[in-house]
Design a protein around this motif. Structure first.
Motif, mmCIF file in Angstrom:
data_model
loop_
_atom_site.group_PDB
_atom_site.id
_atom_site.type_symbol
_atom_site.label_atom_id
_atom_site.label_comp_id
_atom_site.label_asym_id
_atom_site.label_seq_id
_atom_site.Cartn_x
_atom_site.Cartn_y
_atom_site.Cartn_z
ATOM 1 N N CYS A 259 9.060 -0.984 -6.439
ATOM 2 C CA CYS A 259 7.816 -1.705 -6.764
ATOM 3 C C CYS A 259 8.128 -3.004 -7.501
ATOM 4 C CB CYS A 259 6.892 -0.832 -7.616
ATOM 5 S SG CYS A 259 6.121 0.521 -6.712
ATOM 6 N N ALA B 29 0.925 -4.262 -12.082
ATOM 7 C CA ALA B 29 -0.254 -3.457 -12.367
ATOM 8 C C ALA B 29 -1.420 -4.376 -12.697
ATOM 9 C CB ALA B 29 0.029 -2.517 -13.530
ATOM 10 N N SER C 247 0.833 -1.203 0.000
ATOM 11 C CA SER C 247 0.000 0.000 0.000
ATOM 12 C C SER C 247 0.867 1.253 0.000
ATOM 13 C CB SER C 247 -0.923 -0.012 1.212
ATOM 14 O OG SER C 247 -1.670 1.175 1.270
ATOM 15 N N VAL D 40 2.500 1.686 -3.467
ATOM 16 C CA VAL D 40 1.532 2.169 -4.459
ATOM 17 C C VAL D 40 1.273 3.663 -4.252
ATOM 18 C CG1 VAL D 40 -0.876 2.015 -5.215
ATOM 19 C CG2 VAL D 40 0.461 -0.065 -4.879
ATOM 20 N N ASN D 41 1.106 4.072 -3.013
ATOM 21 C CA ASN D 41 0.886 5.498 -2.730
ATOM 22 C C ASN D 41 2.102 6.338 -3.104
ATOM 23 O OD1 ASN D 41 -1.752 5.197 -1.832
ATOM 24 N ND2 ASN D 41 -1.103 4.775 0.264
ATOM 25 N N MET E 96 4.215 5.595 -5.456
ATOM 26 C CA MET E 96 4.264 5.630 -6.912
ATOM 27 C C MET E 96 3.287 6.658 -7.454
ATOM 28 S SD MET E 96 5.554 4.836 -9.765
ATOM 29 C CE MET E 96 6.620 3.440 -9.538
ATOM 30 N N LYS E 97 2.070 6.681 -6.908
ATOM 31 C CA LYS E 97 1.073 7.657 -7.356
ATOM 32 C C LYS E 97 1.589 9.082 -7.151
ATOM 33 C CE LYS E 97 -3.014 4.815 -6.470
ATOM 34 N NZ LYS E 97 -4.202 4.650 -5.601
ATOM 35 N N LEU E 98 2.152 9.349 -5.991
ATOM 36 C CA LEU E 98 2.688 10.674 -5.698
ATOM 37 C C LEU E 98 3.858 11.006 -6.620
ATOM 38 C CD1 LEU E 98 2.660 13.197 -3.936
ATOM 39 C CD2 LEU E 98 4.152 11.989 -2.330
ATOM 40 N N SER E 99 4.735 10.052 -6.836
ATOM 41 C CA SER E 99 5.891 10.251 -7.706
ATOM 42 C C SER E 99 5.463 10.578 -9.135
ATOM 43 C CB SER E 99 6.772 8.999 -7.686
ATOM 44 O OG SER E 99 7.846 9.128 -8.563
ATOM 45 N N ILE E 100 4.468 9.862 -9.640
ATOM 46 C CA ILE E 100 3.970 10.108 -10.997
ATOM 47 C C ILE E 100 3.332 11.487 -11.081
ATOM 48 C CG2 ILE E 100 2.224 9.401 -12.687
ATOM 49 C CD1 ILE E 100 2.821 6.484 -11.808
ATOM 50 N N LYS E 101 2.552 11.843 -10.083
ATOM 51 C CA LYS E 101 1.897 13.149 -10.067
ATOM 52 C C LYS E 101 2.929 14.275 -10.085
ATOM 53 C CE LYS E 101 -1.311 15.946 -7.366
ATOM 54 N NZ LYS E 101 -2.149 16.021 -6.177
ATOM 55 N N PHE F 99 -5.069 -1.712 -16.113
ATOM 56 C CA PHE F 99 -4.190 -0.542 -16.184
ATOM 57 C C PHE F 99 -3.239 -0.619 -17.365
ATOM 58 C CE2 PHE F 99 -0.367 1.847 -14.760
ATOM 59 C CZ PHE F 99 -0.949 3.099 -14.762
#
Length: 96
Positions: free
Chosen positions: A50, A57, A9, A12-13, A15-20, A61
Motif C-alpha cells: 500500500c 488513508a 481497490s 484496500v480490500n 488490507m481490510k482482510l489482513s487487519i481483520k 481515518f
C-alpha cells in the motif's frame, strides 16, 4: 475502471482482510505477537505494498496523526483489547 483504480481497490480490500485476520488472531491467542507470527507478517507485506503504491488513508481515518502508526493507534483506541498488539508492533526493532 482503470488498472490503477482496480489495483488500489484490491490493495484496500487486502488490507481490510489482513487487519481483520490479524485482530481476530491476536484476540483468540491472547498473547503478544512476535515478528514470526504469520498474520502479522502478512499485514506488514500488504502495508508495504500500500505504501509503495502511494495509498494514503483519508484524513478522517488517521486524523492529525501523519505517522504510519496512526491507524494502529486508532484501532487501539477503538478496541482496548488490542493494546498488546499495538505495543508489540511499536516494539518491533526492524520497524522504521
Amino acid at each position: 475502471i482503470s488498472h490503477t483504480m482496480e489495483e488500489r481497490s484490491n490493495l484496500v480490500n487486502m488490507m481490510k482482510l489482513s487487519i481483520k485476520i490479524l485482530i481476530q488472531s491476536a484476540l483468540s491467542l491472547g498473547r503478544t505477537l512476535d515478528s514470526d507470527f504469520p498474520p502479522l507478517q502478512q499485514f506488514f507485506i500488504v502495508l508495504e505494498h500500500c505504501l509503495k503504491h502511494g495509498l494514503k488513508a483519508k484524513k478522517s481515518f488517521i486524523g492529525q496523526n501523519k505517522s504510519f502508526l496512526g491507524p494502529l493507534e486508532l484501532v487501539e483506541k477503538l478496541c482496548p483489547e488490542a493494546s498488546d498488539l499495538a505495543t508489540s508492533v511499536r516494539n518491533l526493532p526492524e520497524l522504521k
